[in-house]
Design a protein around this motif. Structure first.
Motif, PDB file in Angstrom:
ATOM      1  N   ASN A 130      98.224  31.290  25.871  1.00  0.00           N
ATOM      2  CA  ASN A 130      98.140  32.748  25.815  1.00  0.00           C
ATOM      3  C   ASN A 130      98.775  33.181  24.507  1.00  0.00           C
ATOM      4  O   ASN A 130      99.962  32.952  24.285  1.00  0.00           O
ATOM      5  CB  ASN A 130      98.930  33.398  26.957  1.00  0.00           C
ATOM      6  CG  ASN A 130      98.398  33.006  28.321  1.00  0.00           C
ATOM      7  OD1 ASN A 130      97.191  33.041  28.554  1.00  0.00           O
ATOM      8  ND2 ASN A 130      99.303  32.625  29.210  1.00  0.00           N
ATOM      9  N   LYS A 131      97.973  33.795  23.673  1.00  0.00           N
ATOM     10  CA  LYS A 131      98.498  34.251  22.383  1.00  0.00           C
ATOM     11  C   LYS A 131      98.668  35.754  22.452  1.00  0.00           C
ATOM     12  O   LYS A 131      97.675  36.477  22.571  1.00  0.00           O
ATOM     13  CB  LYS A 131      97.524  33.882  21.281  1.00  0.00           C
ATOM     14  CG  LYS A 131      97.347  32.390  21.180  1.00  0.00           C
ATOM     15  CD  LYS A 131      96.474  32.053  20.021  1.00  0.00           C
ATOM     16  CE  LYS A 131      96.604  30.575  19.739  1.00  0.00           C
ATOM     17  NZ  LYS A 131      96.110  30.252  18.427  1.00  0.00           N
ATOM     18  N   TYR A 132      99.913  36.164  22.383  1.00  0.00           N
ATOM     19  CA  TYR A 132     100.182  37.595  22.512  1.00  0.00           C
ATOM     20  C   TYR A 132     100.146  38.257  21.146  1.00  0.00           C
ATOM     21  O   TYR A 132     101.019  39.026  20.768  1.00  0.00           O
ATOM     22  CB  TYR A 132     101.528  37.815  23.218  1.00  0.00           C
ATOM     23  CG  TYR A 132     101.551  37.149  24.575  1.00  0.00           C
ATOM     24  CD1 TYR A 132     100.713  37.601  25.601  1.00  0.00           C
ATOM     25  CD2 TYR A 132     102.362  36.055  24.832  1.00  0.00           C
ATOM     26  CE1 TYR A 132     100.695  36.986  26.843  1.00  0.00           C
ATOM     27  CE2 TYR A 132     102.365  35.426  26.070  1.00  0.00           C
ATOM     28  CZ  TYR A 132     101.524  35.894  27.067  1.00  0.00           C
ATOM     29  OH  TYR A 132     101.504  35.272  28.283  1.00  0.00           O
ATOM     30  N   TYR A 133      99.128  37.879  20.391  1.00  0.00           N
ATOM     31  CA  TYR A 133      98.997  38.434  19.049  1.00  0.00           C
ATOM     32  C   TYR A 133      97.560  38.315  18.598  1.00  0.00           C
ATOM     33  O   TYR A 133      96.788  37.510  19.120  1.00  0.00           O
ATOM     34  CB  TYR A 133      99.917  37.707  18.050  1.00  0.00           C
ATOM     35  CG  TYR A 133      99.603  36.236  17.864  1.00  0.00           C
ATOM     36  CD1 TYR A 133     100.151  35.270  18.711  1.00  0.00           C
ATOM     37  CD2 TYR A 133      98.755  35.808  16.848  1.00  0.00           C
ATOM     38  CE1 TYR A 133      99.865  33.930  18.549  1.00  0.00           C
ATOM     39  CE2 TYR A 133      98.472  34.460  16.671  1.00  0.00           C
ATOM     40  CZ  TYR A 133      99.025  33.529  17.524  1.00  0.00           C
ATOM     41  OH  TYR A 133      98.735  32.206  17.360  1.00  0.00           O
ATOM     42  N   TYR A 134      97.249  39.143  17.604  1.00  0.00           N
ATOM     43  CA  TYR A 134      95.969  39.061  16.929  1.00  0.00           C
ATOM     44  C   TYR A 134      96.254  38.660  15.495  1.00  0.00           C
ATOM     45  O   TYR A 134      97.036  39.297  14.798  1.00  0.00           O
ATOM     46  CB  TYR A 134      95.230  40.396  16.981  1.00  0.00           C
ATOM     47  CG  TYR A 134      93.980  40.367  16.153  1.00  0.00           C
ATOM     48  CD1 TYR A 134      92.886  39.621  16.575  1.00  0.00           C
ATOM     49  CD2 TYR A 134      93.899  41.030  14.937  1.00  0.00           C
ATOM     50  CE1 TYR A 134      91.738  39.545  15.806  1.00  0.00           C
ATOM     51  CE2 TYR A 134      92.761  40.966  14.158  1.00  0.00           C
ATOM     52  CZ  TYR A 134      91.683  40.218  14.596  1.00  0.00           C
ATOM     53  OH  TYR A 134      90.555  40.131  13.837  1.00  0.00           O
ATOM     54  N   VAL A 162      91.173  33.975  16.426  1.00  0.00           N
ATOM     55  CA  VAL A 162      92.184  34.273  17.433  1.00  0.00           C
ATOM     56  C   VAL A 162      92.466  33.004  18.225  1.00  0.00           C
ATOM     57  O   VAL A 162      93.605  32.666  18.496  1.00  0.00           O
ATOM     58  CB  VAL A 162      91.722  35.417  18.348  1.00  0.00           C
ATOM     59  CG1 VAL A 162      92.731  35.639  19.456  1.00  0.00           C
ATOM     60  CG2 VAL A 162      91.541  36.670  17.524  1.00  0.00           C
ATOM     61  N   ASN A 189     101.049  42.557  22.844  1.00  0.00           N
ATOM     62  CA  ASN A 189     100.038  42.002  21.957  1.00  0.00           C
ATOM     63  C   ASN A 189     100.176  42.685  20.599  1.00  0.00           C
ATOM     64  O   ASN A 189      99.914  43.872  20.469  1.00  0.00           O
ATOM     65  CB  ASN A 189      98.627  42.216  22.549  1.00  0.00           C
ATOM     66  CG  ASN A 189      97.631  41.263  21.931  1.00  0.00           C
ATOM     67  OD1 ASN A 189      97.732  40.925  20.748  1.00  0.00           O
ATOM     68  ND2 ASN A 189      96.658  40.837  22.724  1.00  0.00           N
TER      69      ASN A 189
HETATM   70  C1  LIG Z   1      95.665  39.938  22.023  1.00  0.00           C
HETATM   71  O1  LIG Z   1      94.723  40.715  21.326  1.00  0.00           O
HETATM   72  C2  LIG Z   1      93.680  39.960  20.715  1.00  0.00           C
HETATM   73  C3  LIG Z   1      92.846  40.923  19.888  1.00  0.00           C
HETATM   74  O2  LIG Z   1      92.435  42.006  20.619  1.00  0.00           O
HETATM   75  C4  LIG Z   1      92.903  39.237  21.783  1.00  0.00           C
HETATM   76  O3  LIG Z   1      91.906  38.475  21.205  1.00  0.00           O
HETATM   77  C5  LIG Z   1      93.848  38.329  22.549  1.00  0.00           C
HETATM   78  O4  LIG Z   1      93.179  37.686  23.591  1.00  0.00           O
HETATM   79  C6  LIG Z   1      94.990  39.141  23.124  1.00  0.00           C
HETATM   80  N1  LIG Z   1      95.922  38.218  23.745  1.00  0.00           N
HETATM   81  C7  LIG Z   1      96.064  38.166  25.073  1.00  0.00           C
HETATM   82  C8  LIG Z   1      97.005  37.120  25.566  1.00  0.00           C
HETATM   83  O5  LIG Z   1      95.514  38.909  25.819  1.00  0.00           O
END
Ligand SMILES: *[C@@H]1O[C@H](CO)[C@@H](O)[C@H](O)[C@H]1NC(C)=O
Ligand SMILES: *[C@@H]1O[C@H](CO)[C@@H](O)[C@H](O)[C@H]1NC(C)=O
Ligand SMILES: *[C@@H]1O[C@H](CO)[C@@H](O)[C@H](O)[C@H]1NC(C)=O
Ligand SMILES: *[C@@H]1O[C@H](CO)[C@@H](O)[C@H](O)[C@H]1NC(C)=O
Length: 748
Positions: A371-375, A389, A437
């Motif tokens: 889970n990436k909490y960033y763009y 992403v 995010n």
């Molecule tokens: C955070 O935002 C990006 C861009 O909108 C998205 O692709 C990504 O999935 C988001 N991260 C989570 C963990 O929801």
């Protein structure tokens, strides 16, 4: 046991600004960076001024310091560093004055070993870094040495800005100035100057020196404006013995801070003034590459209480901690970076309750998904990585060597952090606490920190192709736009040299030094560097050095690092070229496919059988160290050789040479477009001419020269630089530096 006290006495007086002298006539040039755009190297420190909005600086380990601009770009401050002041580009510490924000201080010096002959300096600016006066210290500093990301070691007292503290390396301890940095005295009562040494057995001196003081933090809340703050904390690089000390009387007496946990080395001591708290990150190494364990502590100053607030534990803790940021607008909001989390990516944690609870920048979903909490966006330097992403674990999108982490004191949404390759940051940081995010963008625009090891400007195709340390190299399609990609397949970390074939200049060769496991360390391109093929003629173990390809791309001569001079003709396996000593400087003729040149000691060699055999043809005066050979593509047998003793010109294929009388030492030499088509090419050289070291151009075969560097552009150490003239644009020359990227100059 306390280490012995410090050998440092009072220091020297204020020196004037570095001077600049001209030898030949000067010709004004307009110099610009070739934009690579992504930083390119380690950014160990970023510091915001707490008083004046928008004032911030970044320091680098080999490329000087930079000032932040309102549009997120950066302006270099130390481009004047030249052959005698190149060690200014190793910035070991930086302080911006909280009382008079126009004042800026830099502690500079590259190595404490004999790699750097110069002392360290405290550089003082009263105009935000536009100009500096320089105080020479009595010892060296190590802006490109282990522990350079700790800090800051240099601070201004916010209650009395005439007072500064500087924590030195090498056991030289703590220094104090009470006159805005003009003079310094040893603070001899500090009980420890630090004892940690990364590797005492390192005979180069690089890892065997004492790291020293790691940070100095003045407790602004301990005093009032107008008189020096009594309380100052100092962290020193020691493990297993007390490493955090405090004075309550501005440095006269010191004691260990009681209750401290000295298991690891304190990297940062960040004050949260409104909380009365010091946040301290620890790692089990000095950094910047290491660290397999660490912690984060909170020290409540009023009641002397320590709390372990390490944001990870158990299997999730396999790194030390580096950068620590506090949000001065929102007390209790803090962030900390893993110094090096090499897998699956770097990590940053954020807390809004003074470290009681934390949230990470990423966590595991169903392994190996994250889970990436960033763009992530690298629009400003797409070559830093695919602008995606989703990424494969292990590609390190977030970064590594993360010692610099800051939140803008005037804007809770604005944050920056330094990595081993660039600066990242964004303008929506508080979204971390709402949507969890945030955007992370490459924000190193203007920072050009690459070490350039080879440059060519072929007569067709892109005007510039570079071989680059750590970032392998680039085709510079447009000098003012960051490249989309670096070289790929092979993508060694470092390419050490590059050459083109004179008659088929879209054919390019480059060599690397990434080690046997990286496969072939030589690669060919037939499309001006767009695509590459590893050269199967080479053994994986051969690497480094210099490379030259024959005019018709039939044969390649490789003066390797450690495997002698090798030759491969028609793709046959590389074998020893006969007649040349190891380390010979080589070049190919740009017209005759069978001809190569070599220079070693005072001897000049020629091969007329495609590099298979070389014979000594003549001597280069009393030279002992040739540096470069420039071959005129327009006149057979016309060439220039630079050496430690001068600049030599031959018009008969190296049978005889004429020395340029005024030149006593020369480094990179190259030819470029002539003033008028059909005339002799312009000659460019880095040289000591009439006693003045600089960069020169001649339009008449070396009879007369104009100096083209200037007081604002010194290009650092000439002996580390590469240079190439543009064969298509008269007057244009490219200078590749060791830490400030590539400059291109045009006649102004
Ligand atoms: C955070 O935002 C990006 C861009 O909108 C998205 O692709 C990504 O999935 C988001 N991260 C989570 C963990 O929801
Ligand atoms: C000191 O820190 C180490 C490493 O984080 C930890 O294992 C140890 O328990 C700590 N000691 C005390 C007394 O808290
Ligand atoms: C120390 O002071 C802080 C607030 O200043 C408080 O939260 C904490 O509980 C105190 N600790 C002790 C042991 O008194
Ligand atoms: C090399 O190329 C030139 C120009 O294309 C050509 O005239 C010459 O014959 C070639 N030489 C060899 C040895 O192939």
């Amino acid at each position: 046991m306390l280490p012995s006290l410090l050998p440092i006495a009072a220091l020297v007086a204020l020196a004037s600004s570095p001077s600049f002298t001209l030898a030949a006539d000067a010709q004004p040039y307009s110099w610009k960076n070739v934009k690579i755009g992504g930083g390119g190297g380690f950014v160990p420190g970023i510091v915001f001024n707490p008083t004046e909005q928008g004032v911030a600086y970044a320091r680098t380990d080999i490329g000087g310091a930079y000032k932040l601009n309102p549009d997120d770009s950066w302006t270099p401050l130390l481009d004047f560093a030249n052959s005698e002041t190149w060690n200014y580009w190793g910035v070991d510490a930086l302080a911006t004055d909280p009382v008079e924000p126009n004042r800026l201080y830099l502690a500079t010096g590259m190595y404490t070993s004999d790699w750097d002959p110069y002392p360290g300096h405290i550089m003082i600016s009263e105009d935000y870094g536009a100009s500096f006066s320089v105080v020479d210290l009595e010892f060296k500093l190590g802006g490109n040495m282990p522990g350079r990301g700790m800090g800051e070691r240099l601070v201004v007292d916010p209650n009395d800005n005439s007072v500064l503290y500087f924590g030195a390396r090498s056991g030289n301890g703590l220094l104090k100035s009470t006159d805005y940095g003009a003079t310094w005295e040893a603070v001899s009562a500090l009980p420890s100057a630090g004892t940690y040494i990364p590797d005492a057995s390192d005979t180069t001196g690089y890892n065997s020196d004492i790291i020293g003081i790691s940070w100095v933090t003045v407790d602004s809340t301990s005093g009032a404006s107008g008189s020096p703050s009594p309380r100052v904390f100092v962290g020193v690089a020691s493990m297993g013995e007390d490493n955090i000390f405090v004075t309550e009387n501005a440095g006269s007496t010191w004691s260990s801070v009681t209750g401290q946990n000295n298991t690891y080395i304190p990297h940062k001591g960040t004050l949260s003034p409104s909380e009365g708290v010091l946040y301290i990150s620890y790692s089990d190494g000095a950094g910047p590459y290491d660290g397999t364990m660490g912690s984060l502590y909170k020290y409540d100053i009023a009641n002397a209480t320590w709390t372990d607030i390490t944001p990870a534990s158990g299997d999730d803790l396999y790194f030390g901690f580096g950068g620590v940021a506090v949000d001065l607008q929102v007390p209790g909001t803090i962030m900390v970076a893993a110094l090096n989390s090499w897998y699956p990516d770097g990590q940053i944690y954020r807390s809004t309750d003074s470290g009681a609870t934390w949230s990470p920048l990423w966590d595991w979903a169903v392994y190996p998904e994250m889970n990436k909490y960033y763009y992530y966006s690298d629009d400003l330097a797409p070559w830093l990585g695919p602008n995606y992403v989703e990424t494969t674990p292990g590609t390190l999108q977030i970064g590594w060597m993360m010692e610099a982490l800051v939140i803008d004191p005037f804007d809770s949404d604005h944050w920056l952090y330094g990595t081993g390759a660039t600066i990242y940051g964004g303008h929506d940081l508080t979204a971390w606490d709402t949507t969890h995010n945030v955007s992370i963008s490459s924000l190193a625009d203007g920072i050009e920190e690459d070490a350039i090891l080879g440059l060519i400007s072929p007569p067709v195709g892109p005007s510039l192709i570079s071989a680059v340390g750590d970032n392998t190299g680039f085709v510079h399609e447009d000098l003012d736009t960051a490249p989309v990609t670096r070289f790929t397949n092979p993508e060694w970390s470092t390419s050490v040299d590059v050459d083109y074939a004179g008659n088929v200049p879209t054919t390019i060769v480059r060599v690397g030094n990434a080690g046997d496991e990286a496969g072939k360390q030589i690669a060919l391109s037939t499309d001006s560097g767009a695509t590459w093929t590893p050269d199967s003629a080479a053994d994986n173990a051969v690497q480094g050095g210099k490379v030259a390809i024959s005019a018709n791309a039939t044969s390649i001569v490789w003066s390797s690092s450690g495997n002698g001079v090798l030759v491969s003709a028609n793709s046959a396996a590389f074998a020893a070229a006969s007649g040349l000593p190891d380390g010979t400087v080589i070049a190919s003729d740009k017209v005759d496919d069978s001809v190569f040149y070599g220079a070693s000691g005072a001897d000049f060699y020629v091969s007329s059988d495609g590099g298979a055999t070389f014979t000594a043809a003549s001597t280069l005066g009393d030279s002992t160290a040739p540096f470069d050979i420039a071959v005129n593509p327009g006149a057979l047998g016309d060439l220039w050789v630079s050496t430690d003793k001068g600049l030599y010109h031959s018009t008969d294929g190296g049978a005889t040479f004429t020395a340029v009388e005024s030149v006593t030492q020369a480094w990179a030499v190259s030819l470029g477009a002539s003033p008028t088509e059909g005339d002799y090419p312009a000659v460019y050289v880095a040289a000591t001419l009439d006693g003045v070291t600089g960069y020169y151009r001649s339009d008449d075969e070396g009879a007369n020269w104009v100096q083209i560097d200037d007081a604002a552009h010194g290009f650092g150490s000439p002996g580390s630089n590469v240079l190439t003239g543009d064969p298509r644009v008269y007057g244009r020359v490219y200078i590749g530096t060791n830490g400030r990227g590539i400059f291109y100059g045009d006649i102004a």
